[in-house]
Design a protein around this motif. Structure first.
Motif, PDB file in Angstrom:
ATOM      1  N   VAL A 148       0.849  -1.241  -0.015  1.00  0.00           N
ATOM      2  CA  VAL A 148       0.072  -0.064  -0.099  1.00  0.00           C
ATOM      3  C   VAL A 148       1.079   1.273  -0.030  1.00  0.00           C
ATOM      4  O   VAL A 148       0.642   2.193  -0.690  1.00  0.00           O
ATOM      5  CB  VAL A 148      -0.773   0.017   1.153  1.00  0.00           C
ATOM      6  CG1 VAL A 148      -1.906   1.415   1.159  1.00  0.00           C
ATOM      7  CG2 VAL A 148      -1.930  -1.157   0.976  1.00  0.00           C
ATOM      8  N   LEU A 149       1.849   1.387   0.887  1.00  0.00           N
ATOM      9  CA  LEU A 149       2.740   2.414   0.873  1.00  0.00           C
ATOM     10  C   LEU A 149       3.508   2.640  -0.422  1.00  0.00           C
ATOM     11  O   LEU A 149       3.461   3.876  -0.795  1.00  0.00           O
ATOM     12  CB  LEU A 149       3.817   2.390   1.939  1.00  0.00           C
ATOM     13  CG  LEU A 149       3.102   2.475   3.483  1.00  0.00           C
ATOM     14  CD1 LEU A 149       4.147   1.968   4.665  1.00  0.00           C
ATOM     15  CD2 LEU A 149       2.540   3.530   3.775  1.00  0.00           C
ATOM     16  N   VAL A 150       4.138   1.769  -0.899  1.00  0.00           N
ATOM     17  CA  VAL A 150       4.959   1.768  -2.211  1.00  0.00           C
ATOM     18  C   VAL A 150       4.005   2.033  -3.234  1.00  0.00           C
ATOM     19  O   VAL A 150       4.343   2.897  -4.123  1.00  0.00           O
ATOM     20  CB  VAL A 150       5.360   0.575  -2.482  1.00  0.00           C
ATOM     21  CG1 VAL A 150       6.305   0.638  -3.801  1.00  0.00           C
ATOM     22  CG2 VAL A 150       6.535   0.189  -1.440  1.00  0.00           C
ATOM     23  N   ALA A 151       2.743   1.669  -3.435  1.00  0.00           N
ATOM     24  CA  ALA A 151       1.968   1.968  -4.492  1.00  0.00           C
ATOM     25  C   ALA A 151       1.414   3.489  -4.429  1.00  0.00           C
ATOM     26  O   ALA A 151       1.270   4.106  -5.435  1.00  0.00           O
ATOM     27  CB  ALA A 151       0.657   1.135  -4.420  1.00  0.00           C
ATOM     28  N   LEU A 152       1.351   3.948  -3.137  1.00  0.00           N
ATOM     29  CA  LEU A 152       0.781   5.397  -2.825  1.00  0.00           C
ATOM     30  C   LEU A 152       2.048   6.167  -3.165  1.00  0.00           C
ATOM     31  O   LEU A 152       1.665   7.205  -3.753  1.00  0.00           O
ATOM     32  CB  LEU A 152       0.592   5.401  -1.475  1.00  0.00           C
ATOM     33  CG  LEU A 152      -0.836   4.980  -0.961  1.00  0.00           C
ATOM     34  CD1 LEU A 152      -1.011   5.318   0.580  1.00  0.00           C
ATOM     35  CD2 LEU A 152      -1.928   5.796  -1.773  1.00  0.00           C
ATOM     36  N   LEU A 153       3.109   5.968  -3.090  1.00  0.00           N
ATOM     37  CA  LEU A 153       4.374   6.562  -3.511  1.00  0.00           C
ATOM     38  C   LEU A 153       4.748   6.812  -5.140  1.00  0.00           C
ATOM     39  O   LEU A 153       4.610   7.931  -5.479  1.00  0.00           O
ATOM     40  CB  LEU A 153       5.843   6.132  -2.895  1.00  0.00           C
ATOM     41  CG  LEU A 153       6.040   6.028  -1.663  1.00  0.00           C
ATOM     42  CD1 LEU A 153       7.244   5.393  -1.320  1.00  0.00           C
ATOM     43  CD2 LEU A 153       6.214   7.611  -1.101  1.00  0.00           C
ATOM     44  N   ALA A 154       4.132   5.826  -5.582  1.00  0.00           N
ATOM     45  CA  ALA A 154       4.053   5.657  -7.211  1.00  0.00           C
ATOM     46  C   ALA A 154       2.922   6.608  -7.695  1.00  0.00           C
ATOM     47  O   ALA A 154       3.086   7.310  -8.434  1.00  0.00           O
ATOM     48  CB  ALA A 154       3.990   4.279  -7.727  1.00  0.00           C
ATOM     49  N   VAL A 155       1.809   6.280  -7.119  1.00  0.00           N
ATOM     50  CA  VAL A 155       0.591   7.204  -7.379  1.00  0.00           C
ATOM     51  C   VAL A 155       0.786   8.591  -7.210  1.00  0.00           C
ATOM     52  O   VAL A 155       0.630   9.500  -8.085  1.00  0.00           O
ATOM     53  CB  VAL A 155      -0.591   6.479  -6.701  1.00  0.00           C
ATOM     54  CG1 VAL A 155      -1.661   7.655  -6.882  1.00  0.00           C
ATOM     55  CG2 VAL A 155      -0.955   5.444  -7.321  1.00  0.00           C
ATOM     56  N   GLN A 156       1.420   9.220  -6.091  1.00  0.00           N
ATOM     57  CA  GLN A 156       1.613  10.323  -5.808  1.00  0.00           C
ATOM     58  C   GLN A 156       2.677  10.960  -6.395  1.00  0.00           C
ATOM     59  O   GLN A 156       2.662  12.129  -6.969  1.00  0.00           O
ATOM     60  CB  GLN A 156       1.961  10.548  -4.442  1.00  0.00           C
ATOM     61  CG  GLN A 156       0.663  10.202  -3.381  1.00  0.00           C
ATOM     62  CD  GLN A 156       0.938  10.080  -1.903  1.00  0.00           C
ATOM     63  OE1 GLN A 156       2.086  10.226  -1.522  1.00  0.00           O
ATOM     64  NE2 GLN A 156      -0.096  10.164  -0.924  1.00  0.00           N
ATOM     65  N   ALA A 157       3.810  10.419  -6.746  1.00  0.00           N
ATOM     66  CA  ALA A 157       4.902  10.883  -7.486  1.00  0.00           C
ATOM     67  C   ALA A 157       4.423  11.367  -9.064  1.00  0.00           C
ATOM     68  O   ALA A 157       4.418  12.397  -9.838  1.00  0.00           O
ATOM     69  CB  ALA A 157       5.978   9.970  -7.866  1.00  0.00           C
ATOM     70  N   VAL A 158       3.574  10.321  -9.715  1.00  0.00           N
ATOM     71  CA  VAL A 158       2.889  10.496 -10.898  1.00  0.00           C
ATOM     72  C   VAL A 158       1.890  11.803 -10.904  1.00  0.00           C
ATOM     73  O   VAL A 158       1.852  12.732 -11.970  1.00  0.00           O
ATOM     74  CB  VAL A 158       2.180   9.138 -11.780  1.00  0.00           C
ATOM     75  CG1 VAL A 158       1.396   9.490 -12.802  1.00  0.00           C
ATOM     76  CG2 VAL A 158       3.271   8.162 -11.732  1.00  0.00           C
ATOM     77  N   ALA A 159       1.167  11.844  -9.834  1.00  0.00           N
ATOM     78  CA  ALA A 159      -0.066  12.841  -9.988  1.00  0.00           C
ATOM     79  C   ALA A 159       0.700  14.182  -9.527  1.00  0.00           C
ATOM     80  O   ALA A 159       0.213  15.136 -10.241  1.00  0.00           O
ATOM     81  CB  ALA A 159      -0.828  12.723  -8.530  1.00  0.00           C
ATOM     82  N   VAL A 160       1.729  14.251  -9.009  1.00  0.00           N
ATOM     83  CA  VAL A 160       2.413  15.584  -8.614  1.00  0.00           C
ATOM     84  C   VAL A 160       3.069  15.954  -9.969  1.00  0.00           C
ATOM     85  O   VAL A 160       3.102  17.208 -10.551  1.00  0.00           O
ATOM     86  CB  VAL A 160       3.614  15.337  -7.373  1.00  0.00           C
ATOM     87  CG1 VAL A 160       4.410  16.565  -7.408  1.00  0.00           C
ATOM     88  CG2 VAL A 160       2.751  15.062  -6.375  1.00  0.00           C
ATOM     89  N   ALA A 161       3.896  14.996 -10.841  1.00  0.00           N
ATOM     90  CA  ALA A 161       4.405  15.289 -12.038  1.00  0.00           C
ATOM     91  C   ALA A 161       3.508  15.860 -12.784  1.00  0.00           C
ATOM     92  O   ALA A 161       3.701  16.767 -13.696  1.00  0.00           O
ATOM     93  CB  ALA A 161       5.371  14.283 -12.602  1.00  0.00           C
TER      94      ALA A 161
END
Length: 264
Positions: free
Chosen positions: A230-243
């Motif tokens: 969950v935590l790693v998936a959130l990191l990926a999702v948030q990085a793409v969303a911010v970019a």
């Protein structure tokens, strides 16, 4: 002796009273210390009371329909679409009142859908509402927070440092490049909450997925693996969303309201 969720936090009048007291305390603190961006026009205390009341009503409504929703594939798809639509509107309206608010659909969908597609194609989660709804909800919530924080920070920074954007244009940079130089560092701060949560997991906090699985009788190793995912998936999702949010702002496709000083 194994604990149950009910014994850990019984749903009774005591819980209701404590929730009301905590909500009033939060609103009182916001009012007493004038916790608003403008000090007067934005009533954070009122917003806190409204958010708490609305959250309670929404959870009550969802609790009544969720059992029916997860039994129907069509209802599950409709519910997930509703979740995403609410997230897009919430993110867009938090960032701007300009008509470009709907463009937040790009960072939200482009960050969440690939992760969900990977989970389904690899068979890590079944095509079942009882699994799809909570996992998708967690990812949409993470993307929503990152998009809002990135968008607001980037637009605020561009408004305050508009002269530096003009200087960049004078030096030969394109409009996108000049804005990106200012917006990118500010927007990247939206990743800090997720980074801190991942770095301190197990030391500062025990997140809900982990604790919930333990209360349900799962093996601690399995619970830890699920929470790590969950935590790693959130990191990926948030990085793409911010970019993607930063890119939209740099290109002028996500703009502040017309009356604000900065005009992309």
């Amino acid at each position: 002796m194994q604990l149950s969720a009910a014994s850990l936090l019984p749903v009774n009048a005591t819980l209701a009273g404590l929730l009301v007291a905590l909500l009033l305390a939060a609103a009182g603190a916001a009012a007493l210390f004038h916790l608003s961006p403008d000090g007067v026009r934005t009533h954070r205390a009122r917003q806190i009371l409204f958010a708490g009341t609305r959250g309670a009503l929404q959870l009550a409504a969802v609790s009544l329909v969720i059992v029916w929703v997860v039994r129907s594939r069509a209802a599950t798809v409709a519910f997930l679409t509703l979740m995403l639509g609410v997230a897009v509107r919430t993110a867009g309206r938090r960032i701007t009142r300009d008509r470009t608010w709907w463009t937040t659909a790009l960072p939200l969908t482009s960050s969440v859908l690939p992760v969900m597609a990977a989970l389904l194609t690899t068979g890590l989660i079944p095509l079942d509402g009882i699994a799809l709804i909570p996992v998708t909800g967690i990812l949409i919530g993470g993307a929503l927070s990152a998009t809002v924080l990135a968008g607001r920070r980037a637009l605020d920074e561009l408004r305050l440092r508009h002269g530096e954007v003009e200087s960049g244009l004078a030096l030969g940079l394109t409009e996108r490049e000049a804005r990106m130089e200012i917006a990118r560092p500010a927007a990247s701060e939206a990743l800090i909450p997720g980074l801190d949560q991942t770095r301190t997991v197990g030391l500062v906090t025990l997140p809900g997925a982990f604790v919930g699985m333990l209360l349900g009788g799962a093996d601690p190793l399995v619970a830890g693996a699920v929470q790590l995912f969950v935590l790693v998936a959130l990191l990926a999702v948030q990085a793409v969303a911010v970019a993607l949010t930063t890119e939209l702002i740099a290109r002028g496709q996500l703009r502040p309201p017309p009356q604000e000083p900065y005009q992309p």
